[in-house]
Design an enzyme around this catalytic site. Structure first.
Site, PDB file in Angstrom:
ATOM      1  N   LYS A 102       0.834  -1.213   0.000  1.00  0.00           N
ATOM      2  CA  LYS A 102       0.000   0.000   0.000  1.00  0.00           C
ATOM      3  C   LYS A 102       0.870   1.265   0.000  1.00  0.00           C
ATOM      4  CE  LYS A 102      -1.942  -1.021   3.960  1.00  0.00           C
ATOM      5  NZ  LYS A 102      -1.287  -2.308   4.267  1.00  0.00           N
ATOM      6  N   ARG A 151      11.472  -1.864  11.163  1.00  0.00           N
ATOM      7  CA  ARG A 151      10.383  -1.414  12.043  1.00  0.00           C
ATOM      8  C   ARG A 151      10.165  -2.398  13.186  1.00  0.00           C
ATOM      9  NH1 ARG A 151       5.338   0.297   8.294  1.00  0.00           N
ATOM     10  NH2 ARG A 151       4.268  -0.972   9.852  1.00  0.00           N
TER      11      ARG A 151
HETATM   12  P1  AP5 Z   1       4.910  -1.640   1.920  1.00  0.00           P
HETATM   13  O1  AP5 Z   1       4.590  -0.794   0.740  1.00  0.00           O
HETATM   14  O2  AP5 Z   1       5.664  -1.006   3.033  1.00  0.00           O
HETATM   15  O3  AP5 Z   1       3.567  -2.363   2.438  1.00  0.00           O
HETATM   16  P2  AP5 Z   1       2.348  -1.801   3.244  1.00  0.00           P
HETATM   17  O4  AP5 Z   1       1.133  -2.466   2.727  1.00  0.00           O
HETATM   18  O5  AP5 Z   1       2.354  -0.298   3.260  1.00  0.00           O
HETATM   19  O6  AP5 Z   1       2.712  -2.408   4.658  1.00  0.00           O
HETATM   20  P3  AP5 Z   1       2.633  -1.838   6.131  1.00  0.00           P
HETATM   21  O7  AP5 Z   1       3.284  -2.855   7.004  1.00  0.00           O
HETATM   22  O8  AP5 Z   1       3.193  -0.434   6.222  1.00  0.00           O
HETATM   23  O9  AP5 Z   1       1.125  -1.820   6.374  1.00  0.00           O
HETATM   24  P4  AP5 Z   1       0.436  -1.874   7.683  1.00  0.00           P
HETATM   25  O10 AP5 Z   1      -0.944  -1.573   7.260  1.00  0.00           O
HETATM   26  O11 AP5 Z   1       0.617  -3.079   8.492  1.00  0.00           O
HETATM   27  O12 AP5 Z   1       1.213  -0.766   8.568  1.00  0.00           O
HETATM   28  P5  AP5 Z   1       0.987   0.789   8.807  1.00  0.00           P
HETATM   29  O13 AP5 Z   1       2.282   1.451   8.749  1.00  0.00           O
HETATM   30  O14 AP5 Z   1      -0.135   1.312   7.973  1.00  0.00           O
HETATM   31  O15 AP5 Z   1       5.682  -2.948   1.407  1.00  0.00           O
HETATM   32  C1  AP5 Z   1       6.192  -3.892   2.338  1.00  0.00           C
HETATM   33  C2  AP5 Z   1       7.553  -4.420   1.850  1.00  0.00           C
HETATM   34  O16 AP5 Z   1       7.327  -5.194   0.658  1.00  0.00           O
HETATM   35  C3  AP5 Z   1       8.540  -3.312   1.472  1.00  0.00           C
HETATM   36  O17 AP5 Z   1       9.831  -3.716   1.836  1.00  0.00           O
HETATM   37  C4  AP5 Z   1       8.422  -3.210  -0.067  1.00  0.00           C
HETATM   38  O18 AP5 Z   1       9.615  -2.780  -0.669  1.00  0.00           O
HETATM   39  C5  AP5 Z   1       8.064  -4.652  -0.446  1.00  0.00           C
HETATM   40  N1  AP5 Z   1       7.183  -4.735  -1.611  1.00  0.00           N
HETATM   41  C6  AP5 Z   1       6.143  -3.910  -1.920  1.00  0.00           C
HETATM   42  N2  AP5 Z   1       5.554  -4.319  -3.063  1.00  0.00           N
HETATM   43  C7  AP5 Z   1       6.237  -5.434  -3.473  1.00  0.00           C
HETATM   44  C8  AP5 Z   1       6.116  -6.308  -4.594  1.00  0.00           C
HETATM   45  N3  AP5 Z   1       5.166  -6.125  -5.535  1.00  0.00           N
HETATM   46  N4  AP5 Z   1       6.971  -7.352  -4.693  1.00  0.00           N
HETATM   47  C9  AP5 Z   1       7.935  -7.557  -3.742  1.00  0.00           C
HETATM   48  N5  AP5 Z   1       8.115  -6.750  -2.667  1.00  0.00           N
HETATM   49  C10 AP5 Z   1       7.268  -5.701  -2.543  1.00  0.00           C
HETATM   50  O19 AP5 Z   1       0.425   0.749  10.321  1.00  0.00           O
HETATM   51  C11 AP5 Z   1       1.274   0.352  11.380  1.00  0.00           C
HETATM   52  C12 AP5 Z   1       0.480   0.306  12.656  1.00  0.00           C
HETATM   53  O20 AP5 Z   1      -0.084   1.592  12.957  1.00  0.00           O
HETATM   54  C13 AP5 Z   1      -0.725  -0.651  12.671  1.00  0.00           C
HETATM   55  O21 AP5 Z   1      -0.355  -1.983  12.952  1.00  0.00           O
HETATM   56  C14 AP5 Z   1      -1.569  -0.019  13.785  1.00  0.00           C
HETATM   57  O22 AP5 Z   1      -1.073  -0.350  15.056  1.00  0.00           O
HETATM   58  C15 AP5 Z   1      -1.374   1.467  13.553  1.00  0.00           C
HETATM   59  N6  AP5 Z   1      -2.383   2.008  12.633  1.00  0.00           N
HETATM   60  C16 AP5 Z   1      -2.173   2.513  11.385  1.00  0.00           C
HETATM   61  N7  AP5 Z   1      -3.319   2.902  10.819  1.00  0.00           N
HETATM   62  C17 AP5 Z   1      -4.299   2.678  11.742  1.00  0.00           C
HETATM   63  C18 AP5 Z   1      -5.709   2.851  11.741  1.00  0.00           C
HETATM   64  N8  AP5 Z   1      -6.374   3.337  10.675  1.00  0.00           N
HETATM   65  N9  AP5 Z   1      -6.397   2.484  12.840  1.00  0.00           N
HETATM   66  C19 AP5 Z   1      -5.757   1.985  13.926  1.00  0.00           C
HETATM   67  N10 AP5 Z   1      -4.430   1.781  13.999  1.00  0.00           N
HETATM   68  C20 AP5 Z   1      -3.701   2.130  12.906  1.00  0.00           C
END
Ligand code: AP5
Length: 204
Positions: free
Chosen positions: A13, A154
């Site tokens: 994402k 992270r």
């Molecule tokens: P990346 O693009 O970083 O993936 P992502 O989907 O953004 O993953 P996140 O782990 O950031 O999502 P998340 O929703 O768990 O965490 P967030 O930060 O939002 O890609 C991942 C890896 O794969 C990278 O190394 C990339 O290079 C690689 N990659 C990408 N595409 C690829 C491909 N096609 N092929 C191969 N490799 C690829 O949230 C973190 C925390 O914050 C949550 O757990 C929660 O505690 C809190 N939080 C955030 N939002 C909320 C909310 N709305 N409500 C409540 N708590 C929240």
């Protein structure tokens, strides 16, 4: 253009949302980035969010909803891509009260692929750029291509926390695919970054 990017942790994402926001000149609103920045700066929001994030649990709706409302209202005219918000049906119902979303991009990646993506992820604390040791390695050692600061793993990218985040995703967030069924486009998130990006652009 008002978009939501939906998908399990590690589905890409953030990676894709950054490029889409740049290419379409819209804002990238990443709730995870906002919360991590708040923790780094020791703000009240950061203090409330920190233990939930460390454990792989969702931060309570009452903490994230107000942040989201402000960011959405600020960028309402320009357009935006919401990355990581909404993440519960209650959050989706909350924003439905004041904004009309045009399209929901659901990036579909199976669980078997996700763990390797997250354990291999390297993030920049300074500018938020994201790399991967195999699929998107930084050009120079452990330094960010964009700002040359050091990259880090992270805290919530440990295997046991990844599994909890995925369980939380299944229970709390995956129902949003149905909630937004009329607006959702499902994208195959497995394959080279450029291929996934092309599929997203085609759907827009
Ligand atoms: P990346 O693009 O970083 O993936 P992502 O989907 O953004 O993953 P996140 O782990 O950031 O999502 P998340 O929703 O768990 O965490 P967030 O930060 O939002 O890609 C991942 C890896 O794969 C990278 O190394 C990339 O290079 C690689 N990659 C990408 N595409 C690829 C491909 N096609 N092929 C191969 N490799 C690829 O949230 C973190 C925390 O914050 C949550 O757990 C929660 O505690 C809190 N939080 C955030 N939002 C909320 C909310 N709305 N409500 C409540 N708590 C929240």
């Amino acid at each position: 253009m008002k978009l939501i990017f939906l998908g399990p942790p590690g589905s890409g994402k953030g990676t894709q949302a950054k490029v889409i926001a740049q290419d379409y000149s819209i804002a990238h609103i990443s709730m995870g980035d906002i919360l991590r920045e708040s923790i780094k700066n020791g703000t009240e929001v950061g203090k409330k969010a920190e233990s939930f994030i460390k454990q792989g649990l969702l931060v309570p709706d009452e903490v994230v909803n107000e942040i989201a409302r402000q960011a959405i209202e600020k960028n309402a005219e320009k357009g935006f891509v919401l990355d990581g918000y909404p993440r519960t049906v209650a959050q989706a119902e909350f924003i439905a009260g004041f904004v009309n979303i045009d399209r929901v991009i659901y990036i579909d990646v199976p669980l078997s692929e996700l763990e390797g993506r997250l354990t291999g992820r390297l993030s920049c604390k300074n500018c938020g750029s994201v790399f991967h040791i195999k699929s998107k390695p930084p050009k120079s050692g452990n330094l960010c291509d964009n700002c040359s600061n050091e990259l880090y793993v992270r805290e919530d990218d440990k295997p046991e926390t990844i599994r909890r985040r995925y369980t939380v995703y299944e229970k709390e967030t995956s129902p949003l695919v149905d909630f937004y069924s009329a607006k959702t486009v499902k994208i195959n998130g497995v394959g080279p970054l450029e291929t996934v990006l092309a599929s997203i652009k085609k759907s827009l």
